[in-house]
Design an enzyme around this catalytic site. Structure first.
Site, PDB file in Angstrom:
ATOM      1  N   GLN A 112       5.759   3.580  -3.594  1.00 51.75           N
ATOM      2  CA  GLN A 112       5.633   4.843  -4.318  1.00 51.75           C
ATOM      3  C   GLN A 112       6.120   4.733  -5.756  1.00 51.75           C
ATOM      4  OE1 GLN A 112       7.678   7.902  -2.087  1.00 51.75           O
ATOM      5  NE2 GLN A 112       6.286   7.761  -0.344  1.00 51.75           N
ATOM      6  N   GLU A 172      15.016   4.923 -11.898  1.00 48.35           N
ATOM      7  CA  GLU A 172      15.465   4.893 -10.492  1.00 48.35           C
ATOM      8  C   GLU A 172      16.894   4.378 -10.439  1.00 48.35           C
ATOM      9  OE1 GLU A 172      12.417   2.523  -8.567  1.00 48.35           O
ATOM     10  OE2 GLU A 172      11.101   4.241  -8.339  1.00 48.35           O
ATOM     11  N   TYR A 179       0.825  -1.209   0.000  1.00 46.15           N
ATOM     12  CA  TYR A 179       0.000   0.000   0.000  1.00 46.15           C
ATOM     13  C   TYR A 179       0.869   1.274   0.000  1.00 46.15           C
ATOM     14  CZ  TYR A 179      -3.650   3.300   1.362  1.00 46.15           C
ATOM     15  OH  TYR A 179      -4.525   4.355   1.389  1.00 46.15           O
ATOM     16  N   ARG A 235      18.578  -5.540  -3.775  1.00 45.92           N
ATOM     17  CA  ARG A 235      17.469  -5.488  -4.737  1.00 45.92           C
ATOM     18  C   ARG A 235      17.518  -4.213  -5.584  1.00 45.92           C
ATOM     19  NH1 ARG A 235      12.142  -3.076  -4.555  1.00 45.92           N
ATOM     20  NH2 ARG A 235      12.737  -2.224  -2.548  1.00 45.92           N
ATOM     21  N   ARG A 243      21.271   1.582  -4.433  1.00 40.92           N
ATOM     22  CA  ARG A 243      20.833   2.013  -3.103  1.00 40.92           C
ATOM     23  C   ARG A 243      21.833   1.820  -1.978  1.00 40.92           C
ATOM     24  NH1 ARG A 243      14.651   0.192  -2.805  1.00 40.92           N
ATOM     25  NH2 ARG A 243      14.167   1.734  -4.362  1.00 40.92           N
ATOM     26  N   SER A 263      10.500  -5.355  -6.646  1.00 39.68           N
ATOM     27  CA  SER A 263       9.856  -6.178  -5.635  1.00 39.68           C
ATOM     28  C   SER A 263       8.377  -6.434  -5.928  1.00 39.68           C
ATOM     29  CB  SER A 263       9.998  -5.515  -4.271  1.00 39.68           C
ATOM     30  OG  SER A 263       9.191  -6.164  -3.358  1.00 39.68           O
ATOM     31  N   HIS A 275      14.493  -0.912   4.757  1.00 35.64           N
ATOM     32  CA  HIS A 275      13.437  -0.849   3.742  1.00 35.64           C
ATOM     33  C   HIS A 275      13.019  -2.214   3.227  1.00 35.64           C
ATOM     34  CE1 HIS A 275      11.174   1.016   0.522  1.00 35.64           C
ATOM     35  NE2 HIS A 275      11.894   0.424  -0.417  1.00 35.64           N
ATOM     36  N   HIS A 301      16.845   2.119   2.509  1.00 32.98           N
ATOM     37  CA  HIS A 301      16.492   3.103   1.477  1.00 32.98           C
ATOM     38  C   HIS A 301      17.169   4.410   1.846  1.00 32.98           C
ATOM     39  CE1 HIS A 301      14.278   5.637  -1.260  1.00 32.98           C
ATOM     40  NE2 HIS A 301      13.678   4.572  -1.768  1.00 32.98           N
TER      41      HIS A 301
END
Ligand code: FAD
Ligand code: SIN
Length: 523
Positions: free
Chosen positions: A49, A116, A46, A375, A278, A380, A340, A232
């Site tokens: 982003q 990204e 949920y 990752r 990351r 994901s 994260h 993150h």
């Protein structure tokens, strides 16, 4: 109470919900029971982003996405799995589009593909900066229309019932009645997400306490690569923001990291600068903070994009930051890294199959070999979706081999209600602080050994509580997060090198031979 069902699905994020839909489509006339710890929508899904990575236009290729994933995974991805998932991505994205997801389009009417860190091409499909919310809402809408499903909210899985390496179902706590039900199923599927709550600062919602990983470990499943916990880089720094994420997509559109004096620093760390993978960006921020003694660094989008662009692309972040009196169209955003994503988990195939018969694990709780030691952004949600489909396809071929078998009711023992809730909260806080300080972005042998010693004391106390007091959600979560924390430390201690998201200052280099770490309950 006793329940019987064909499939018990635990979790209502992208993997659990899409599995319910795919099962209903691919395996006719099955009975599904989906349980979830809080309300149906609450999940990491949920809160997602950035979006979902998928090769979508002609500039891009599967090979490029594969190579980006392998580079991020730093020697530990299973290349066959990577190719498999990436090749299947467009079909699964089309399934979402068929369900009604409106991915954001550009002025030409084409999908607006985001970029990204670690991606060599624009390939992130997104719904502005609220992709997860849209995905979750659409999936829930469709799952609620199924007539072969029972949904139970505020039901918390406590333990699996496994005998002779065969899973027969699970014990589930109904939080309102405080009753523990015995649910027998032909197959049990853990779609319980990661374990962000083992750390003090995390982007994950409160329910993400590693339950599925801990339950599977206790049941005898193989666990792998837990030391690779991804931090993150850009989480809003504000006392009341509760680790609100600032999407990496913002750096993809030109935002730059700066120290609090306004100096850019990423060029000192990696040729890809602000769009480096990351782990590198998080470590760079950590190093800057340790050097300067500052509490945060800044992310600057206001200097590089105009106000309309920012409000159009990041409406959720814009609104949220305004609540804290930060106008991101004019001001710099204070950020820190936060835990994260769990790159490791229960060893599983991309169809969710594990070493334990009739136990399947999909989504973030699984370790399929897709992510290796780090990752790649937006891979994901994709893995959850593909695994849900593969899992349902597996069952479409094997349903006739599965049988329901009864198992004993929950034994309450001498459990009495606890009048010592403070001990539980104290343990929660201590474990999460310990993990943050001793097992965080930069680790050392000494800190890891001390952390393990302390975890042994916590485990003893928590076990005492579990066996002597009434089982309640807080205690279930505490038991699970302490177990995952301990397993993570043991995996980290076994790795005498630095790779991907695991950095140990006593072993700063990579060993030539890349190996996964494995951990299994000794019987
Ligand atoms: P989740 O979505 O986490 O769902 C887990 C479910 O299991 C929940 O419903 C929970 O209630 C339930 N559950 C857990 N334990 C129990 C229990 N004991 N009993 C009953 N139910 C239980 N990934 C991307 O690819 N792209 C992104 O843009 C992106 N952005 C992100 C932003 C944020 C803020 C976060 C936190 C993560 C983001 N990720 C992103 C990662 C991604 O969202 C997650 O990895 C993914 O959603 C996990 O899906 P899942 O279905 O495995 O688990
Ligand atoms: C983000 O939007 O930065 C999160 C993307 C991800 O975790 O994959």
């Amino acid at each position: 109470m006793k329940f019987k069902t064909d499939f018990l699905i635990i979790g209502s994020g992208i993997s659990g919900l899409s599995l319910a839909l795919y099962l209903s489509k691919l395996v006719p006339k099955v009975k599904l029971l989906l349980i979830t710890k809080e309300s149906l929508h609450e999940s990491s899904t949920y809160h997602a982003q950035g979006g979902i990575a998928c090769v979508w236009n002609n500039n891009d290729s599967f090979e490029k996405h594969v190579q980006d994933t392998l580079i991020a995974g730093d020697g530990l991805c299973n290349e066959t799995v990577v190719r498999n998932i990436i090749n299947k991505a467009p079909d699964r994205i089309n399934d979402l589009i068929d369900l009604g997801i409106n991915f954001t389009r550009n002025e030409n009417g084409e999908y607006d593909l985001g970029k990204e860190g670690g991606h060599s091409e624009r390939r992130i499909l997104h719904v502005n900066d609220q992709t997860g919310q849209s995905v979750e809402q659409i999936l829930i809408e469709h799952v609620k229309k199924l007539n072969n499903i029972e949904i139970r909210e505020n039901w918390c899985a406590v333990n699996l019932y496994v005998k002779n390496l065969k899973c027969h179902g699970a014990y589930i706590l109904e939080q309102d009645s405080e009753e523990i039900h015995n649910i027998a199923a032909k197959a049990t599927i853990l779609a319980t997400g990661g374990a962000g709550k083992i750390y003090l600062y995390t982007t994950n919602p409160d329910i993400i306490s590693g339950d599925g990983i801990a339950m599977a470990y206790r049941a005898g499943a193989m666990i792998s690569n837990l030391e690779f916990y991804q931090f993150h880089p850009t989480c809003l720094y504000h006392p009341y923001a509760k680790s609100f994420l600032i999407t990496e997509a913002m750096r993809g559109e030109g935002a730059i990291l700066k120290d609090i004096r306004g100096n850019e620093f990423m060029e000192n760390y990696h040729p890809q600068k602000d769009l480096a993978p990351r782990d590198i960006v998080s470590r760079a921020i950590d190093a800057e903070l340790k050097k300067s003694g500052d509490d945060y660094v800044y992310l600057d989008i206001a200097s590089y994009r105009d106000s309309t662009f920012i409000k159009d692309h990041y409406p959720g972040i814009y609104e949220k930051c305004l609540e804290f009196n930060i106008d991101i169209t004019k001001e710099l955003i204070p950020i820190v890294p936060a835990a994260h994503y769990c790159c490791g988990g229960v060893v599983a195939g991309i169809d969710g199959s594990t070493e334990i018969k009739n136990l399947f694990v999909i989504g973030e709780a699984a370790c399929t070999g897709f992510h290796g030691s780090n990752r790649l952004a937006s891979n994901s949600l994709l893995e959850g979706l593909v695994s849900a489909y593969e899992c349902a396809s597996y069952f479409s071929k094997h349903i006739s081999e599965l049988k329901i078998k009864d198992f004993p009711e929950w034994e309450p023992g001498n459990a009495v209600p606890s009048s010592e809730a403070v001990v539980i909260t104290q343990n929660w806080d201590e474990i999460r602080t310990l993990m943050q300080n001793f097992v965080g972005i930069v680790r050392s042998d000494m800190r890891l050994k001390r952390a393990l010693k302390r975890m042994n004391i916590f485990s003893e106390e928590i076990d005492y509580y579990y066996w002597n007091y009434k089982v309640e959600k807080n205690l279930v979560e505490l038991r699970n997060l302490s177990m995952v924390a301990e397993l993570l430390i043991r995996c980290a201690l076994s790795r005498k090198e630095s790779r991907g998201t695991h950095f140990n200052q006593n072993h700063p280099h990579k060993l030539e031979l890349a190996r996964n770490s494995y951990i299994k309950r000794p019987w």
